[in-house]
Enzyme design. Structure first.
Site, PDB file in Angstrom:
ATOM      1  N   THR A 148      27.818  18.974 -17.575  1.00 51.69           N
ATOM      2  CA  THR A 148      27.122  19.070 -17.322  1.00 51.69           C
ATOM      3  C   THR A 148      26.122  18.052 -18.382  1.00 51.69           C
ATOM      4  O   THR A 148      25.683  18.311 -19.030  1.00 51.69           O
ATOM      5  CB  THR A 148      25.289  20.150 -16.574  1.00 51.69           C
ATOM      6  N   GLU A 149      25.927  16.911 -18.129  1.00 47.35           N
ATOM      7  CA  GLU A 149      25.535  16.481 -19.631  1.00 47.35           C
ATOM      8  C   GLU A 149      26.049  16.366 -20.628  1.00 47.35           C
ATOM      9  O   GLU A 149      25.171  16.239 -22.027  1.00 47.35           O
ATOM     10  CB  GLU A 149      24.230  16.297 -19.316  1.00 47.35           C
ATOM     11  N   MET A 150      26.969  16.673 -20.642  1.00 51.53           N
ATOM     12  CA  MET A 150      27.913  17.244 -22.430  1.00 51.53           C
ATOM     13  C   MET A 150      27.031  17.745 -23.030  1.00 51.53           C
ATOM     14  O   MET A 150      26.909  18.523 -24.162  1.00 51.53           O
ATOM     15  CB  MET A 150      27.630  15.922 -23.243  1.00 51.53           C
TER      16      MET A 150
END
Lengths: 404, 411
Positions: A148-150
């Site tokens: 998620t989101e890096m």
């Protein structure tokens, strides 16, 4: 030749409806009501502006340009909404996934949650749910992971390695690299270790954020200009161009020329002797002795969480004020009671409430990043996002108690 | 009667109180005309309402009610005596005074007394008295001291209050609490002040749509009011934290809006109460009734509360009330638990007792109801009529009379 590695993220959350205190114990529809379904409306709008035209373009490019490679991933909640409201989007994704030599599908966690930071057991379940959904719907098994989101730490890398993935993508953060290149493969500082491929923030954001900014010195960006910038990189350097899929058609509207730019770039890069397209797996899964290869990689050591968001590249978009900290704490504190209900509707609602967007909407740091947050918010203020979330949280607590 | 707001265009208890007394006075045969600073098509049908809207002159600039009269005055640009208006709101008050005066001039043969409510209507009452010699009563529902909790009374708003009371023929306070405050903070002669308690509002709007029931599984404790320092919502959060430490299942609902809203949300999260303290936003009508009715306990921890009409509304719906000693409403609910607003330990004890002991709870509810039944708007109207006659002997007892004398200006 420098290698270009594209990765696109497809995600849509289930935003909360205006659930009132008077709905407590009277209604278990948190994400839509009878008169209004904001999630469907948003999905259909973005499908028209971005998913359909860009997926069609990508399909045409892989069919006509054999050198073109790219990767993407879809959150599980995206796949659900696409199946419900735009099955033709699923068909386009299937056609792309059916060309695994050119198109790689990455793994992630089903609910686009922060579970890796709060509950490794729950994270593992959400990753498995996601892999199952991708296998069932797109017919491929992800080998490389993108959280998620890096969001990434050494501990997240260990969890992902333990789940059997062969590599992971994250942000190339300058203070962690300290003068080292972000264009090569690193090894995670974890046991077990896993190879790490980094995002090139500047070249990614040139497309994702700056493409249509007329105040930018490099505006207008053309395929030739962008290609010239890539020529500055040496052979064997890997340039990670990771971005939201909606960059194409939604964040940058069609009239900015973003689609033409992308098609032009792919055609020109394919015939350019200096640039190659690659997929993440081709760089992270070399043939030969994997352990020996891993051991000689430099280490990317990330004790504190990083992400690809905002100027800080940290967790502050989701966890920097008390509203976010406490609602995250509360939702994860419910885990044992939720799972003990064995009630699939309760468990699914609990997981949908973990989607990181809910906490992003509560963000109050309205400075240089504030305008981005406002653009992406489903509510008129972070306080409204928190207010609704709390009422739903209280209702969920009652449903757990009564198992209803 | 110079009004400022009327339901459904009200921002607080003033509109509710004015509607209650106006309806009772009209029903009792008093010929009452009420001015309001805006135009609307949903005035209560049993009242004779005149719009003195400033928008009627230019026609292209309609202000939308309600006009929140509860924001404390800004602390700048004060002058020695009557300061100039310092805000949009204060400009509106001045405009309204001129419009009401015009109306009073045209109809001066038709009325004997002016009844003015709070600072927003005092400039109008003063102008009418000065030009037409009509006496007026200054009815105080809420003061700048309550709102700002500051001893500095030099602002335009405070000056309206002071001059309004000084030049009036009678001052009416909604409680003995307010009367004491007018004497000690504003230096008004206690002999000039009469106390007239508000009546009790009967909820009638639920006939068509019964209030929905909600939150069936655990006790509910409610705060309802503007989210501003005066009302003590931060003490409510402190109370919630103390109660939840002992009964973690209780739900606390904060109803209302105000300048402390964001601060209160952050404070709730900071105390880790996100799943137990919920904010409904501003509610009115059916939703307001549903919440007050559902409450197992209603808490009003005001720092300074002239009356506290919402507490009587809760009590009428069989909800036990815990009120601040600094409120007028304890005068008509003498048997309800009352505490210093800062004493959240004692309040927490009381909340738990009301929730855990149904017999005690029932007794509190019964006593509240018995006291409230004596406090009707009809009783309030009778007290007002008596005061009207004292102030203006010319005022007819009832019904309109034609041969009215102009009352002479009092000293």
């Amino acid at each position: 030749m420098p290698k270009v590695c594209f990765y696109f993220l497809l995600h849509q959350p289930y935003r909360l409806t205006d659930f009132s205190v008077l709905d407590l114990d009277n209604c278990d529809q948190y994400f839509a009501n009878t008169t209004c379904d904001q999630n469907r409306d948003v999905f259909l709008k973005v499908a028209d502006k971005s998913y359909r035209p860009m997926l069609a373009l990508l399909l045409r490019l892989v069919e006509t340009v054999p050198q073109f490679h790219f990767s993407f991933s879809c959150s599980g909640v995206f796949l659900e909404q696409a199946q419900t409201w735009a099955p033709d989007v699923i068909e386009l994704l299937q056609k792309l996934a059916a060309r695994p030599e050119q198109v790689e599908v990455l793994g992630e966690n089903y609910y686009h949650s922060l579970s890796a930071l709060y509950s490794p057991a729950e994270f593992a379940r959400q990753v498995r749910l996601h892999s199952d959904a991708v296998e069932e719907i797109l017919g491929v098994t992800p080998r490389i992971f993108r959280n998620t989101e890096m969001i990434y730490t050494n501990d997240v890398a260990a969890q992902v390695a333990n789940l059997g993935f062969q590599g992971i993508l994250t942000e190339g953060v300058d203070k962690i690299l300290s003068n080292r290149q972000k264009t090569r493969v690193y090894r995670s500082n974890s046991d077990p270790a896993i190879p790490v491929l980094l995002k090139h923030a500047q070249l990614s954001d040139d497309i994702a954020f700056r493409f249509s900014q007329k105040s930018w010195v490099s505006w207008p960006l053309t395929a030739d200009k962008y290609l010239r910038w890539l020529h500055d990189y040496h052979d064997e350097e890997i340039i990670g161009l990771f971005m939201d899929f909606e960059t194409f058609g939604e964040h940058q509207w069609a009239d900015t020329g973003i689609f033409e730019f992308f098609a032009d770039f792919v055609h020109k890069a394919a015939t350019d002797d200096h640039v190659d397209f690659v997929t993440p797996a081709s760089q992270l899964c070399p043939s030969g002795d994997r352990q020996a290869w891993l051991a000689q990689l430099p280490v990317y050591d990330v004790p504190e969480p990083i992400s690809w968001a905002d100027a800080e590249r940290d967790l502050s978009a989701w966890r920097s004020n008390d509203l976010q900290v406490d609602s995250l704490r509360q939702i994860y504190a419910l885990e044992p009671q939720v799972l003990a209900t064995h009630n699939s509707k309760i468990i699914d609602d609990w997981r949908r409430l973990q989607t990181s967007d809910h906490f992003y909407y509560m963000c109050t740091k309205y400075f240089s990043d504030g305008d981005v947050h406002a653009y992406f918010s489903a509510y008129n203020s972070p306080f409204e996002a928190y207010r609704r979330y709390c009422i739903v949280l209280a209702d969920l607590t009652d449903r757990i108690t009564t198992n209803h | 009667m110079i009004g400022w707001e009327m339901p459904p265009h009200n921002s607080g208890g003033l509109g509710t109180a004015c509607a209650g007394m106006a309806q009772a006075l009209t029903a009792d045969g008093v010929n009452l005309q009420i001015t309001l600073p805006y135009q609307a098509d949903d005035y209560p049908s049993d009242l004779h309402i005149v719009s003195c809207s400033a928008s009627s002159a230019d026609g292209d600039h309609l202000y939308a009610p309600p006009f929140n009269a509860y924001t404390p005055a800004k602390k700048s640009s004060h002058r020695q005596h009557l300061p100039h208006p310092g805000s949009w709101m204060e400009d509106r008050v001045e405009e309204y005074a001129q419009k009401v005066l015009e109306f009073a001039r045209k109809h001066q043969a038709e009325f004997d007394i002016v009844h003015a409510h709070d600072w927003m209507t005092m400039p109008a009452a003063i102008l009418i008295k000065e030009e037409l010699g009509k006496p007026y009563v200054a009815h105080i529902h809420s003061t700048e001291y309550d709102r700002s909790l500051s001893e500095d009374l030099t602002s335009y708003i405070s000056q309206c209050e002071l001059e309004g009371m000084r030049l009036s023929d009678k001052v009416l306070a909604v409680s003995y609490y307010t009367k004491r405050l007018l004497v000690t903070k504003y230096g008004i002669d206690p002999e000039k002040i009469d106390v007239v308690h508000n009546g009790v509002v009967k909820f009638l709007q639920n006939v068509a749509t019964p209030a929905p029931e909600f939150a069936h599984h655990r006790p509910v404790v409610v705060f309802m009011g503007r989210l501003t320092m005066q009302k003590g919502p931060d003490y409510f959060l402190e109370l919630a934290q103390k109660v939840l430490a002992r009964r973690p299942d209780i739900l606390f609902i904060v109803s209302g809006m105000g300048d402390m809203y964001q601060h209160l949300l952050l404070s709730t999260a900071n105390k880790s109460l996100s799943a137990n303290v919920l904010f409904s936003g501003f509610v009115r009508g059916g939703a307001q009734e549903a919440i007050l009715k559902r409450a197992d306990v209603f808490v009003m921890p005001s720092v300074s509360e002239p009356f506290g009409l919402v507490a009587t509304e809760a009590a009428m719906l069989h909800t036990p009330v815990i009120a601040s000693k600094n409120s007028g409403v304890v005068e008509i609910l003498p048997d309800s638990p009352q505490f210093d607003f800062w004493d959240t330990d004692a309040m927490a004890q009381s909340v738990l007792q009301l929730i855990n002991d149904p017999d005690y709870r029932e007794q509190v509810v019964r006593n509240q109801f018995a006291h409230l039944e004596q406090n009707t708007w009809k009783k309030t109207a009778r007290a007002l009529e008596k005061i009207y006659r004292q102030v203006s002997p010319a005022a007819p007892k009832k019904k309109r009379s034609t041969g009215k004398k102009r009352t002479s200006k009092k000293d």
